[in-house]
Design a protein around this motif. Structure first.
Motif, PDB file in Angstrom:
ATOM      1  N   ASN B  79       0.730  -1.272  -0.145  1.00 53.92           N
ATOM      2  CA  ASN B  79       0.147  -0.024   0.162  1.00 53.92           C
ATOM      3  C   ASN B  79       0.887   1.351   0.069  1.00 53.92           C
ATOM      4  OD1 ASN B  79      -3.042   0.231   0.401  1.00 53.92           O
ATOM      5  ND2 ASN B  79      -2.441  -1.888   1.166  1.00 53.92           N
ATOM      6  N   PHE B  80       1.968   1.229   0.628  1.00 56.48           N
ATOM      7  CA  PHE B  80       2.899   2.525   0.585  1.00 56.48           C
ATOM      8  C   PHE B  80       3.179   2.799  -0.537  1.00 56.48           C
ATOM      9  CE2 PHE B  80       4.833   0.964   5.167  1.00 56.48           C
ATOM     10  CZ  PHE B  80       3.637   1.511   5.776  1.00 56.48           C
ATOM     11  N   PHE B  81       3.528   2.073  -1.602  1.00 52.86           N
ATOM     12  CA  PHE B  81       3.766   2.596  -2.858  1.00 52.86           C
ATOM     13  C   PHE B  81       2.692   3.406  -3.592  1.00 52.86           C
ATOM     14  CE2 PHE B  81       6.534  -1.385  -2.645  1.00 52.86           C
ATOM     15  CZ  PHE B  81       7.624  -0.866  -3.313  1.00 52.86           C
ATOM     16  N   LYS B  82       1.409   3.247  -3.232  1.00 57.78           N
ATOM     17  CA  LYS B  82       0.660   4.156  -3.721  1.00 57.78           C
ATOM     18  C   LYS B  82       0.653   5.548  -3.282  1.00 57.78           C
ATOM     19  CE  LYS B  82      -2.683   0.370  -3.767  1.00 57.78           C
ATOM     20  NZ  LYS B  82      -3.840  -0.296  -2.716  1.00 57.78           N
ATOM     21  N   PHE B  83       1.564   5.926  -2.201  1.00 53.30           N
ATOM     22  CA  PHE B  83       1.518   7.273  -1.547  1.00 53.30           C
ATOM     23  C   PHE B  83       2.609   7.742  -1.563  1.00 53.30           C
ATOM     24  CE2 PHE B  83      -1.859   4.615   0.613  1.00 53.30           C
ATOM     25  CZ  PHE B  83      -2.950   5.668   0.491  1.00 53.30           C
ATOM     26  N   VAL B  84       3.730   7.141  -2.307  1.00 54.68           N
ATOM     27  CA  VAL B  84       5.146   7.508  -2.314  1.00 54.68           C
ATOM     28  C   VAL B  84       5.498   7.901  -3.995  1.00 54.68           C
ATOM     29  CG1 VAL B  84       7.401   6.949  -1.536  1.00 54.68           C
ATOM     30  CG2 VAL B  84       5.563   6.471  -0.011  1.00 54.68           C
ATOM     31  N   GLU B  85       6.247   8.886  -3.955  1.00 49.80           N
ATOM     32  CA  GLU B  85       6.863   9.392  -5.357  1.00 49.80           C
ATOM     33  C   GLU B  85       8.331   9.371  -5.092  1.00 49.80           C
ATOM     34  OE1 GLU B  85       5.276  12.531  -7.581  1.00 49.80           O
ATOM     35  OE2 GLU B  85       3.579  12.320  -6.745  1.00 49.80           O
ATOM     36  N   TRP B  86       8.993   8.567  -6.217  1.00 50.27           N
ATOM     37  CA  TRP B  86      10.284   8.523  -6.436  1.00 50.27           C
ATOM     38  C   TRP B  86      10.852   9.675  -7.406  1.00 50.27           C
ATOM     39  CZ3 TRP B  86       7.651   4.518  -4.802  1.00 50.27           C
ATOM     40  CH2 TRP B  86       8.216   3.701  -3.605  1.00 50.27           C
ATOM     41  N   PRO B  87      12.023  10.126  -7.425  1.00 50.45           N
ATOM     42  CA  PRO B  87      12.528  11.135  -8.299  1.00 50.45           C
ATOM     43  C   PRO B  87      12.446  10.169  -9.826  1.00 50.45           C
ATOM     44  CG  PRO B  87      14.116  11.043  -6.831  1.00 50.45           C
ATOM     45  CD  PRO B  87      13.151  10.100  -6.411  1.00 50.45           C
ATOM     46  N   ALA B  88      12.271  10.749 -11.083  1.00 53.00           N
ATOM     47  CA  ALA B  88      12.089  10.137 -12.401  1.00 53.00           C
ATOM     48  C   ALA B  88      13.541   9.413 -12.415  1.00 53.00           C
ATOM     49  CB  ALA B  88      12.232  11.213 -13.225  1.00 53.00           C
ATOM     50  N   SER B  89      14.778  10.034 -11.911  1.00 49.68           N
ATOM     51  CA  SER B  89      15.967   9.292 -12.162  1.00 49.68           C
ATOM     52  C   SER B  89      16.061   7.790 -11.702  1.00 49.68           C
ATOM     53  CB  SER B  89      17.099  10.436 -11.656  1.00 49.68           C
ATOM     54  OG  SER B  89      16.702  10.352 -10.045  1.00 49.68           O
ATOM     55  N   ARG B  90      14.999   7.642 -10.714  1.00 45.88           N
ATOM     56  CA  ARG B  90      15.085   6.057 -10.180  1.00 45.88           C
ATOM     57  C   ARG B  90      14.653   5.082 -11.243  1.00 45.88           C
ATOM     58  NH1 ARG B  90      16.161   4.512  -5.222  1.00 45.88           N
ATOM     59  NH2 ARG B  90      16.758   2.646  -6.735  1.00 45.88           N
ATOM     60  N   PHE B  91      14.198   5.542 -12.341  1.00 48.19           N
ATOM     61  CA  PHE B  91      13.526   4.641 -13.341  1.00 48.19           C
ATOM     62  C   PHE B  91      14.489   4.716 -14.719  1.00 48.19           C
ATOM     63  CE2 PHE B  91      10.107   5.735 -10.519  1.00 48.19           C
ATOM     64  CZ  PHE B  91      10.031   4.493  -9.783  1.00 48.19           C
ATOM     65  N   GLN B  92      14.951   3.809 -15.153  1.00 47.71           N
ATOM     66  CA  GLN B  92      15.750   3.834 -16.369  1.00 47.71           C
ATOM     67  C   GLN B  92      14.689   3.782 -17.601  1.00 47.71           C
ATOM     68  OE1 GLN B  92      18.730   1.754 -14.993  1.00 47.71           O
ATOM     69  NE2 GLN B  92      19.144   3.779 -13.999  1.00 47.71           N
ATOM     70  N   GLU B  93      13.615   2.974 -17.430  1.00 46.83           N
ATOM     71  CA  GLU B  93      12.607   2.602 -18.483  1.00 46.83           C
ATOM     72  C   GLU B  93      11.410   3.111 -17.849  1.00 46.83           C
ATOM     73  OE1 GLU B  93      12.961  -1.623 -19.532  1.00 46.83           O
ATOM     74  OE2 GLU B  93      15.105  -1.299 -18.895  1.00 46.83           O
ATOM     75  N   THR B  94      10.437   3.206 -18.943  1.00 47.63           N
ATOM     76  CA  THR B  94       9.025   3.640 -18.517  1.00 47.63           C
ATOM     77  C   THR B  94       8.425   2.513 -17.762  1.00 47.63           C
ATOM     78  OG1 THR B  94       8.418   3.248 -20.764  1.00 47.63           O
ATOM     79  CG2 THR B  94       8.382   5.562 -20.148  1.00 47.63           C
ATOM     80  N   ASN B  95       8.718   1.299 -17.994  1.00 48.52           N
ATOM     81  CA  ASN B  95       8.114   0.090 -17.374  1.00 48.52           C
ATOM     82  C   ASN B  95       8.776  -0.820 -16.315  1.00 48.52           C
ATOM     83  OD1 ASN B  95       5.253   0.530 -18.208  1.00 48.52           O
ATOM     84  ND2 ASN B  95       5.397  -0.391 -20.204  1.00 48.52           N
ATOM     85  N   ALA B  96       9.870   0.055 -16.162  1.00 51.34           N
ATOM     86  CA  ALA B  96      10.913  -0.440 -15.128  1.00 51.34           C
ATOM     87  C   ALA B  96      10.343  -1.108 -13.823  1.00 51.34           C
ATOM     88  CB  ALA B  96      11.881   0.197 -14.559  1.00 51.34           C
ATOM     89  N   PRO B  97      10.596  -2.231 -13.292  1.00 46.91           N
ATOM     90  CA  PRO B  97       9.665  -2.535 -12.122  1.00 46.91           C
ATOM     91  C   PRO B  97      10.205  -1.785 -10.924  1.00 46.91           C
ATOM     92  CG  PRO B  97      11.407  -4.332 -12.517  1.00 46.91           C
ATOM     93  CD  PRO B  97      11.363  -3.233 -13.964  1.00 46.91           C
ATOM     94  N   LEU B  98       9.114  -1.945  -9.860  1.00 52.22           N
ATOM     95  CA  LEU B  98       9.635  -1.430  -8.622  1.00 52.22           C
ATOM     96  C   LEU B  98      10.310  -2.368  -7.875  1.00 52.22           C
ATOM     97  CD1 LEU B  98       6.128   0.280  -8.072  1.00 52.22           C
ATOM     98  CD2 LEU B  98       8.481   1.588  -7.949  1.00 52.22           C
ATOM     99  N   LEU B  99      11.319  -2.100  -7.081  1.00 50.04           N
ATOM    100  CA  LEU B  99      12.247  -3.276  -6.521  1.00 50.04           C
ATOM    101  C   LEU B  99      12.138  -3.005  -4.681  1.00 50.04           C
ATOM    102  CD1 LEU B  99      15.761  -3.144  -8.301  1.00 50.04           C
ATOM    103  CD2 LEU B  99      13.753  -4.815  -8.372  1.00 50.04           C
ATOM    104  N   ILE B 100      11.697  -4.117  -4.404  1.00 46.50           N
ATOM    105  CA  ILE B 100      11.599  -4.147  -2.873  1.00 46.50           C
ATOM    106  C   ILE B 100      12.621  -5.098  -2.561  1.00 46.50           C
ATOM    107  CG2 ILE B 100      10.152  -5.022  -0.981  1.00 46.50           C
ATOM    108  CD1 ILE B 100       7.604  -4.882  -2.555  1.00 46.50           C
ATOM    109  N   GLY B 101      13.761  -4.305  -1.550  1.00 54.49           N
ATOM    110  CA  GLY B 101      14.770  -5.195  -0.980  1.00 54.49           C
ATOM    111  C   GLY B 101      14.312  -5.266   0.307  1.00 54.49           C
ATOM    112  N   VAL B 102      14.898  -6.697   0.866  1.00 56.24           N
ATOM    113  CA  VAL B 102      14.650  -7.189   2.211  1.00 56.24           C
ATOM    114  C   VAL B 102      15.869  -7.458   2.711  1.00 56.24           C
ATOM    115  CG1 VAL B 102      13.494  -9.005   3.543  1.00 56.24           C
ATOM    116  CG2 VAL B 102      12.362  -7.978   1.460  1.00 56.24           C
TER     117      VAL B 102
END
Lengths: 642, 221
Positions: B79-102
């Motif tokens: 759910n947090f992903f729906k409320f957070v924005e990252w700078p565009a520089s964090r995505f190389q491609e338009t459809n690059a996946p969101l990475l969750i590190g553990v």
């Protein structure tokens, strides 16, 4: 047998009522989509989900079903919605537990054991992991003498079975850990006033805050005052020797208590200070001596540094320091090793019984005691998370008694997701406290050797099952074997403490919990138990065969108004004078409202709604076999947060 | 620890009860109690009261009796992903996946995988990865640090201070050392705290809506 059937019928009926109400509450909405899972819920909904995390069973956080014990948790929400006023009320709602009282102290019964004169030695009571049982009487308090106002409680963890492997002495039948609220739970202050019949009043003022640098402070003080029942009618157990004043104790039920709790937290550093004091009139007139007579207006007990202004008085003081270290290590991501050591020194432990005028000291003891213990516990995941083995052992040494070894083993099987089976074995011991060790040698008592330590071995099988989305059941069967149970008996008319050879108990427990989307929730539990002395084959006193409990919380208006309903049934018990004390059922009802006016909460509750007559057994220190308990009791409370 | 009490004196309670043992059984008492005072009667009374109380049970809330902690935390994280924005520089491609590190292995990884399976945020897939070094952590959009990993917190959080990684944790040390979103258990339910200072330094935008749901928001005025 007939009574068992009757009990079972009641249980089935209650379960059906619960199931029907919760199912009906669901019918108003479309049927749930089976693919729905947690990630589809909004954050607001996720914040409403109760999670079962327990700390006290393994000294680290784990889910309830993974714990090597059958655990019950009572939360602040339960306390609000069911209108609990004491820790005794909270524990009385828990499956298989029953709290009794002698109109002075409260006594905790666990799975059929509630021995007269046991001030709490057989359950370890902690506040945030800090041991409350002191060394003189092993006292724990469950009434208004408890060190914490129940409104300051965040949650109570009840861990069944011997917990000696982690906690040593006193963790005999169960471990109860009370986790208080913290400074961060308040925005600055909270003030609460309450009042009820029997001229009862209570006030609390709390200041709590978490500052931006992380420092948390909490200070809270509570004052409680009641006049109690004006006239209490007691009946002597011996008709040939009736109580004076026709057995009526007048204006002797009053109680006054104060408690203060403070906590500072900064980083890993926590400093907690707690203090409680209480004066209680002793209407039931135990300890009938030349000094303390029935219906004596000066007769009271004081639990505090103070004194009792009567001819004969006894006083005690207990001071102890303890230190504890613990290390935990996770191996290969799957196995957890915990080891620790504990040292306790009781450096001031005086118990004295004397006449003031003329001054005669009958008993004065001040033993200096030391105990130390080391333990190690391993949790191994044998087959993924489906099969877990817990194995642990503790070694304890005592300056006054032989050392003891307490093993524990638990196998937890989760063949598929919502089902857990537990096979549990545990052993614990308890050494006689200072009072018990000195008891026989006090003039007037029967004399003889002091009792030695007692040991318990418990085997338990548990089955925890989630049924669909809305229900969870717990079924368990157990057997306890207690060797050398420390118990009072009469020897030529004088009281005497002995180690009873072997006492056994066995029982089954059943519980169903339900929760609907609408915030409607409830719980039904039933315990069938037998306890007997193997030498005489006789059931122990104060040991009910059936215990049934019903709790239901109904949301009447959004999350703002709730009706809480509680029913408790206890079957007949035998008194220490071998008489029968009747079964009873009690209903408590509470109306709780919040958020209607910002910061304001209102509670109206009735305990013993139908004013049922009921009684608990006394001890050999009482001349009456049964002590009648309080009738209908009303309580109104207003709490304002700012 | 210190306590003082006045208690039953073991001495001298003269029980004038040599003949204390009375006739066992207390016969004839049962008749005093009517059917309505038996446990069964109690349940019937109760059942009737419950039925009359029923009726209005609207309003939202979550289902199920209770849950284990990790699946619920995983759902929060999704759910947090729906409320957070990252700078565009964090995505190389338009459809690059969101990475969750553990960081730290345990049941949370499996729970996260189950929570994000077949789900998308703004057209992006979500991927869960175990993380061992600060370099690997920098690649993630959201980094979850388990409570067991307090020892390496300092190193991790320092390395990520300006890396536009939303850090999520569950220990008190995590909150204290400047983690951005920290889970806390309150009254048997999961809540979270937000450290806006850390989030701003890292260039991660946390929406006002999420801040409103947090139990506390730390921010230097």
């Amino acid at each position: 047998m007939r009574s068992i059937l009757k009990g079972m019928r009641g249980l089935v009926l209650a379960s059906l009522v619960l199931a029907a109400t919760i199912t009906r509450a669901q019918e108003t909405r479309p049927p749930p989509n089976p693919a729905t899972n947690l990630a589809d819920l909004s954050l607001e909904q996720l914040m409403e989900i109760p999670v079962d995390t327990v700390y006290s069973a393994s000294k680290h956080k784990e889910s309830r079903s993974a714990a090597p014990s059958l655990v019950s948790i009572v939360t602040a929400q339960d306390i609000q919605q069911y209108g609990y006023r004491t820790l005794g009320d909270i524990l009385n709602s828990v499956r298989g537990f029953y709290v009794t009282g002698d109109r002075n102290y409260s006594f905790l019964g666990v799975r059929g054991f509630n021995r007269p004169d046991d001030y709490g030695g057989r359950t370890l009571l902690m506040v945030d992991g800090h041991r409350l049982n002191e060394a003189l009487f092993d006292t724990t308090s469950y009434g208004h003498d408890f060190i914490l106002d129940v409104d300051l409680i965040d949650r109570v963890e009840v861990v069944r079975g011997p917990g000696a492997v982690l906690y040593g002495n006193n963790a005999f039948f169960s471990v109860v850990n009370v986790i208080p609220k913290r400074g961060r739970d308040y925005h600055w202050g909270e003030v609460s006033v309450g009042g009820g019949n029997y001229d009862s009043y209570q006030g609390r003022f709390t200041v709590g805050k978490q500052f931006t640098n992380g420092l948390e402070i909490l200070f809270s003080g509570t004052y409680f005052d009641t006049k109690g029942e004006k006239r209490i009618h007691y009946v002597s157990a011996d008709p040939a020797n009736p109580l004076p004043n026709g057995g009526v104790a007048e204006n002797l039920d009053y109680e006054r208590s104060r408690s203060f709790f403070s906590q500072l937290r900064y980083g890993d550093f926590t400093l907690t200070g707690a203090y409680a004091s209480r004066e209680k009139a002793t209407s039931a007139a135990p300890y009938l001596t030349t000094g303390l007579v029935f219906n004596d207006p000066t007769a009271q007990t004081i639990d505090e540094p103070s004194y009792l202004d009567v001819v004969n008085y006894d006083w005690s003081r207990s001071e102890a320091v303890d230190g504890e270290v613990q290390v935990g290590k996770t191996l290969w991501d799957r196995h957890v090793l915990t080891a620790g050591a504990e040292y306790r020194e009781l450096f001031h432990n005086r118990y004295q019984n004397e006449d003031l005028n003329p001054a005669v000291i009958y008993t004065s003891i001040n033993p200096r005691q030391r105990t130390w213990g080391v333990f190690a516990n391993a949790e191994a995941q044998l087959y993924r998370t489906n099969l877990t083995l817990h194995a642990g052992v503790r070694y304890d040494g005592f300056s006054e008694f032989d050392s003891a070894l307490s093993p524990r083993a638990a196998l937890i099987v989760r063949p598929w997701n919502p089902t857990t089976f537990k096979v549990l074995y545990g052993q614990a011991y308890r050494t006689p406290n200072v009072y018990e060790a000195a008891f026989n040698s006090v003039p007037g008592n029967a004399g003889g050797a002091s009792p030695g330590p007692e040991t318990i071995r418990t085997v338990e099988l548990g089955w925890e099952q989630e049924l669909g989305k809305h229900f969870r059941t717990t079924v368990s069967a157990y057997r306890n074997e207690i060797t050398d149970l420390i118990d009072t008996e009469l020897l030529g008319g004088a009281p005497h403490l002995v180690n009873r050879g072997q006492v056994e108990s066995r029982g089954v427990e059943f519980e169903i919990e339900g929760r609907a989307k609408s915030r409607l929730r409830g719980r039904v539990s039933y315990a069938l138990q037998e306890t007997w002395d193997t030498a005489t084959d006789k059931t122990l006193s104060n040991s009910p065969r059936h215990l049934a409990k019903f709790n239901l919380s109904v949301p009447l208006y959004q999350d703002k108004v709730f009706a809480g309903l509680e029913v408790q049934c206890e079957s007949a018990v035998r008194s220490v004078y071998d008489t029968r004390i009747n079964s009873f059922w009690l209903m408590n009802a509470t109306l709780f409202s919040q958020k209607i006016v910002r910061g304001l909460e209102f509670t109206a509750s009735v305990q013993n709604l139908f004013d049922q007559p009921y009684a608990f057994p006394g001890s050999l220190a009482h001349r009456q076999a049964e002590l009648p308990q309080l009738g209908r009791s009303l309580w109104f409370k207003l709490t304002y947060r700012f | 620890m210190s306590s003082t009490s006045h208690r039953p004196r073991p001495g001298q309670f003269q029980l004038a009860c040599g003949s204390a043992v009375l006739s066992p059984g207390g016969e004839g008492r049962e008749g005093r109690f009517s059917f309505w005072q038996t446990p069964l009667g109690g349940f019937i009374v109760l059942g009737m009261m419950v039925c009359s109380l029923m009726g209005r049970t609207r309003a939202a809330g979550a289902e199920a009796v209770s849950f284990q902690e990790h699946p619920v935390k995983a759902a929060f994280i999704y759910n947090f992903f729906k409320f957070v924005e990252w700078p565009a520089s964090r995505f190389q491609e338009t459809n690059a996946p969101l990475l969750i590190g553990v960081v730290g292995r345990g049941p949370i990884t499996a729970a996260l995988e189950a929570a994000v399976q077949d789900r998308k945020i703004n057209g992006r897939n979500l991927l869960v990865q175990a993380v061992a070094t600060p370099e690997e952590a920098r690649a993630a959009h959201l980094l979850f640090v388990a409570a067991t990993e307090d020892k390496q917190l300092d190193k991790l959080l320092k390395a990520l201070a300006t890396s536009s990684v939303l850090t999520v944790g569950e220990s008190e040390a995590f909150a204290r050392q400047g983690g951005m979103i920290c889970f806390v258990l309150e009254n048997g339910k999961i809540r979270f705290e937000i450290n806006m200072d850390s989030a701003q330094r890292a260039g991660v935008k946390v929406s006002a809506q999420l801040q409103k749901l947090a139990r506390t928001v730390r921010r230097t005025p």
